[in-house]
Each structure stands twice: as structure tokens, then as C-alpha cells.
Design a protein around this motif. Structure first.
Motif, PDB file in Angstrom:
ATOM      1  N   GLU A  91       2.264  -1.693  77.896  1.00 51.42           N
ATOM      2  CA  GLU A  91       2.841  -2.041  79.204  1.00 51.42           C
ATOM      3  C   GLU A  91       3.220  -0.774  79.971  1.00 51.42           C
ATOM      4  O   GLU A  91       2.922  -0.644  81.159  1.00 51.42           O
ATOM      5  CB  GLU A  91       4.086  -2.927  79.026  1.00 51.42           C
ATOM      6  N   ILE A  92       3.871   0.151  79.285  1.00 52.85           N
ATOM      7  CA  ILE A  92       4.321   1.380  79.945  1.00 52.85           C
ATOM      8  C   ILE A  92       3.139   2.261  80.325  1.00 52.85           C
ATOM      9  O   ILE A  92       3.074   2.780  81.440  1.00 52.85           O
ATOM     10  CB  ILE A  92       5.339   2.123  79.052  1.00 52.85           C
ATOM     11  N   LEU A  93       2.180   2.404  79.429  1.00 54.47           N
ATOM     12  CA  LEU A  93       1.024   3.262  79.713  1.00 54.47           C
ATOM     13  C   LEU A  93       0.126   2.706  80.816  1.00 54.47           C
ATOM     14  O   LEU A  93      -0.549   3.473  81.511  1.00 54.47           O
ATOM     15  CB  LEU A  93       0.211   3.488  78.439  1.00 54.47           C
ATOM     16  N   ASN A  94       0.121   1.407  81.000  1.00 51.99           N
ATOM     17  CA  ASN A  94      -0.701   0.794  82.043  1.00 51.99           C
ATOM     18  C   ASN A  94       0.006   0.700  83.387  1.00 51.99           C
ATOM     19  O   ASN A  94      -0.595   0.277  84.378  1.00 51.99           O
ATOM     20  CB  ASN A  94      -1.174  -0.594  81.602  1.00 51.99           C
ATOM     21  N   ALA A  95       1.262   1.090  83.430  1.00 50.47           N
ATOM     22  CA  ALA A  95       2.027   1.051  84.678  1.00 50.47           C
ATOM     23  C   ALA A  95       1.715   2.300  85.506  1.00 50.47           C
ATOM     24  O   ALA A  95       1.163   3.275  85.002  1.00 50.47           O
ATOM     25  CB  ALA A  95       3.525   0.980  84.359  1.00 50.47           C
ATOM     26  N   THR A  96       2.058   2.243  86.775  1.00 49.75           N
ATOM     27  CA  THR A  96       1.836   3.389  87.666  1.00 49.75           C
ATOM     28  C   THR A  96       3.172   3.900  88.191  1.00 49.75           C
ATOM     29  O   THR A  96       4.123   3.133  88.361  1.00 49.75           O
ATOM     30  CB  THR A  96       0.946   3.007  88.859  1.00 49.75           C
ATOM     31  N   TRP A  97       3.205   5.204  88.424  1.00 46.29           N
ATOM     32  CA  TRP A  97       4.418   5.814  88.959  1.00 46.29           C
ATOM     33  C   TRP A  97       4.581   5.444  90.426  1.00 46.29           C
ATOM     34  O   TRP A  97       3.608   5.527  91.188  1.00 46.29           O
ATOM     35  CB  TRP A  97       4.361   7.330  88.824  1.00 46.29           C
ATOM     36  N   PRO A  98       5.784   5.081  90.855  1.00 44.63           N
ATOM     37  CA  PRO A  98       6.019   4.892  92.287  1.00 44.63           C
ATOM     38  C   PRO A  98       5.720   6.213  93.010  1.00 44.63           C
ATOM     39  O   PRO A  98       6.000   7.296  92.482  1.00 44.63           O
ATOM     40  CB  PRO A  98       7.504   4.545  92.367  1.00 44.63           C
ATOM     41  N   ALA A  99       5.157   6.129  94.187  1.00 44.46           N
ATOM     42  CA  ALA A  99       4.721   7.325  94.918  1.00 44.46           C
ATOM     43  C   ALA A  99       5.846   8.328  95.091  1.00 44.46           C
ATOM     44  O   ALA A  99       5.648   9.528  94.884  1.00 44.46           O
ATOM     45  CB  ALA A  99       4.140   6.926  96.267  1.00 44.46           C
ATOM     46  N   ARG A 100       7.027   7.869  95.464  1.00 42.63           N
ATOM     47  CA  ARG A 100       8.146   8.792  95.696  1.00 42.63           C
ATOM     48  C   ARG A 100       8.488   9.565  94.427  1.00 42.63           C
ATOM     49  O   ARG A 100       8.701  10.771  94.456  1.00 42.63           O
ATOM     50  CB  ARG A 100       9.370   8.029  96.185  1.00 42.63           C
ATOM     51  N   THR A 101       8.506   8.887  93.297  1.00 41.91           N
ATOM     52  CA  THR A 101       8.834   9.532  92.025  1.00 41.91           C
ATOM     53  C   THR A 101       7.722  10.487  91.615  1.00 41.91           C
ATOM     54  O   THR A 101       7.991  11.622  91.202  1.00 41.91           O
ATOM     55  CB  THR A 101       9.076   8.476  90.937  1.00 41.91           C
ATOM     56  N   ALA A 102       6.485  10.053  91.738  1.00 43.87           N
ATOM     57  CA  ALA A 102       5.351  10.920  91.397  1.00 43.87           C
ATOM     58  C   ALA A 102       5.354  12.174  92.268  1.00 43.87           C
ATOM     59  O   ALA A 102       5.120  13.285  91.772  1.00 43.87           O
ATOM     60  CB  ALA A 102       4.044  10.157  91.559  1.00 43.87           C
ATOM     61  N   ASP A 103       5.647  12.015  93.554  1.00 47.32           N
ATOM     62  CA  ASP A 103       5.696  13.163  94.457  1.00 47.32           C
ATOM     63  C   ASP A 103       6.815  14.119  94.075  1.00 47.32           C
ATOM     64  O   ASP A 103       6.638  15.342  94.122  1.00 47.32           O
ATOM     65  CB  ASP A 103       5.867  12.704  95.903  1.00 47.32           C
ATOM     66  N   ALA A 104       7.972  13.586  93.707  1.00 50.75           N
ATOM     67  CA  ALA A 104       9.107  14.433  93.318  1.00 50.75           C
ATOM     68  C   ALA A 104       8.791  15.225  92.053  1.00 50.75           C
ATOM     69  O   ALA A 104       9.097  16.424  91.957  1.00 50.75           O
ATOM     70  CB  ALA A 104      10.364  13.585  93.114  1.00 50.75           C
ATOM     71  N   ILE A 105       8.169  14.579  91.087  1.00 47.37           N
ATOM     72  CA  ILE A 105       7.809  15.267  89.839  1.00 47.37           C
ATOM     73  C   ILE A 105       6.747  16.330  90.109  1.00 47.37           C
ATOM     74  O   ILE A 105       6.851  17.459  89.621  1.00 47.37           O
ATOM     75  CB  ILE A 105       7.339  14.257  88.773  1.00 47.37           C
ATOM     76  N   ALA A 106       5.745  16.006  90.907  1.00 47.47           N
ATOM     77  CA  ALA A 106       4.684  16.969  91.218  1.00 47.47           C
ATOM     78  C   ALA A 106       5.244  18.173  91.975  1.00 47.47           C
ATOM     79  O   ALA A 106       4.884  19.320  91.681  1.00 47.47           O
ATOM     80  CB  ALA A 106       3.573  16.295  92.024  1.00 47.47           C
ATOM     81  N   ALA A 107       6.135  17.929  92.926  1.00 48.12           N
ATOM     82  CA  ALA A 107       6.738  19.033  93.686  1.00 48.12           C
ATOM     83  C   ALA A 107       7.587  19.913  92.769  1.00 48.12           C
ATOM     84  O   ALA A 107       7.536  21.146  92.868  1.00 48.12           O
ATOM     85  CB  ALA A 107       7.580  18.487  94.834  1.00 48.12           C
ATOM     86  N   ALA A 108       8.347  19.298  91.880  1.00 43.36           N
ATOM     87  CA  ALA A 108       9.169  20.074  90.952  1.00 43.36           C
ATOM     88  C   ALA A 108       8.291  20.882  90.000  1.00 43.36           C
ATOM     89  O   ALA A 108       8.600  22.039  89.684  1.00 43.36           O
ATOM     90  CB  ALA A 108      10.104  19.152  90.176  1.00 43.36           C
ATOM     91  N   TYR A 109       7.181  20.320  89.587  1.00 38.52           N
ATOM     92  CA  TYR A 109       6.275  21.031  88.689  1.00 38.52           C
ATOM     93  C   TYR A 109       5.658  22.247  89.388  1.00 38.52           C
ATOM     94  O   TYR A 109       5.551  23.330  88.799  1.00 38.52           O
ATOM     95  CB  TYR A 109       5.186  20.077  88.183  1.00 38.52           C
ATOM     96  N   ARG A 110       5.273  22.072  90.651  1.00 40.68           N
ATOM     97  CA  ARG A 110       4.739  23.216  91.415  1.00 40.68           C
ATOM     98  C   ARG A 110       5.808  24.304  91.544  1.00 40.68           C
ATOM     99  O   ARG A 110       5.528  25.488  91.369  1.00 40.68           O
ATOM    100  CB  ARG A 110       4.258  22.764  92.793  1.00 40.68           C
TER     101      ARG A 110
END
Length: 117
Positions: A91-110
């Protein structure tokens, strides 16, 4: 946005009081940075995802009721523990990240890449 509403928080902004928000290891890294950096000991930079990000992910994917149902089936003897764990992971692996959360993680990673140079 308050800290409890953020999806990511930098380690240097964390303290022991943030355990409910980011967990013990991340909060401890924040404490280490605050205590050791002034003494000239370098602690690698990093960030933590918050419990807010986790619950946002769970709710956006409708996972709470599905996981509760799987756990109830296990408690009722309808599913074995390995089968329950496997179903929850799926269930968890088939779920998708909400755009806002994915964007925040990607920005922090950069930003982490920039800080780590």
C-alpha cells in the motif's frame, strides 16, 4: 507556516523538543550540530521529513482506513503477520507523494547538495 506544518526541517533547526515532529535520531542530530559546531567539530548537514509530511502522505493516499482494515484483519486472525506486513508495504510503496511534499523534499535535497560541497 509553523514548524509542525512544515514537510522538512533542517537539522540545525531541531532540538530535543522536536522528537514528536521528526523522531529521536533527527532531533539528536540537531542537538549534536548545536553542541559540536561551536567547538569546531563538523557534523554533516541534513534535513528531516516531519510527521506532518508523513500524515499528509497517508491522508492524500487514503491509507489510514486501508491500513486500519489490514491490521483489524490480522487481529481477527484473517491475515498472518507476514501477509499483513507485506500488504501494508505494498500500500505504501504504491502510493504517490503529494506534490507539495515531493517539491519540499526535492528542494531540500538540492540545497543539501549545495551545502555539502
Amino acid at each position: 507556516m509553523t514548524a509542525s506544518q512544515q514537510d522538512v526541517i533542517w537539522f540545525e533547526d531541531l532540538s530535543r523538543s522536536d522528537v514528536p515532529l521528526v523522531g529521536g535520531k533527527s532531533a539528536s542530530l540537531g542537538e549534536m550540530i548545536k553542541a559540536l559546531t561551536p567547538k569546531g567539530i563538523r557534523v554533516p548537514p541534513g534535513f528531516a521529513t516531519t510527521s506532518h509530511a508523513y500524515w499528509h502522505f497517508m491522508d492524500e493516499n487514503g491509507l489510514r482506513p486501508r491500513l486500519q482494515s489490514l491490521l483489524a484483519d490480522h487481529a481477527a486472525g484473517k491475515l498472518t503477520l507476514p501477509a499483513t506486513g507485506s500488504a501494508i508495504r505494498a500500500e505504501i510503496l504504491n502510493a504517490t507523494w503529494p506534490a507539495r511534499t515531493a517539491d519540499a523534499i526535492a528542494a531540500a535535497y538540492r540545497e543539501l547538495g549545495r551545502r555539502a560541497k
